[in-house]
Design a protein around this motif. Structure first.
Motif, short mmCIF file in Angstrom:
data_model
loop_
_atom_site.label_atom_id
_atom_site.label_comp_id
_atom_site.label_asym_id
_atom_site.label_seq_id
_atom_site.Cartn_x
_atom_site.Cartn_y
_atom_site.Cartn_z
N LYS A 163 -4.32 1.27 11.52
CA LYS A 163 -2.87 1.12 11.70
C LYS A 163 -2.32 0.12 10.69
O LYS A 163 -1.31 0.38 10.04
N LYS A 181 -2.60 1.55 7.07
CA LYS A 181 -1.60 2.58 6.83
C LYS A 181 -0.26 1.96 6.44
O LYS A 181 0.48 2.52 5.62
N TRP A 223 -3.93 3.66 -2.98
CA TRP A 223 -4.88 4.47 -2.23
C TRP A 223 -5.40 5.66 -3.03
O TRP A 223 -6.46 6.21 -2.70
#
Length: 94
Positions: free
Chosen positions: A56, A59, A66
């Protein structure tokens, strides 16, 4: 709370959310530092419910490139169909 026993540093948090955020910060910082030195970072994640809080935070982390990170899940089920909800990629998408 934080303490050290020999070379082991132990950090204790009041709940899983705080623990996940702290771990996520450490992971994101490590990834960013590695990306300064190399083109890609390979990282492996273990399966555990505690990972949900870490993911979480990760993200929500916007300053990690990424596209240069290869993530592998230690407990991937290689015989599952690619659309199965238990596949690591599908878990990450959710």
């Amino acid at each position: 709370m934080k303490f050290q026993k020999d070379k082991l540093v132990v950090e204790v948090y009041g709940n899983r959310e705080l623990m996940g955020k702290a771990a996520g910060i450490d992971i994101a910082d490590s990834i960013k530092n590695l990306l300064k030195k190399q083109e890609e970072v390979n990282i492996i994640f273990a399966a555990a419910p505690s990972q949900t809080d870490v993911f979480k935070y990760l993200k929500e982390t916007e300053d990690v490139d990424w596209s240069r990170v290869n993530a592998i899940h230690m407990d991937e089920y290689h015989t599952l169909d690619n659309n199965h909800s238990a596949k690591f990629a599908n878990f990450l998408e959710r």
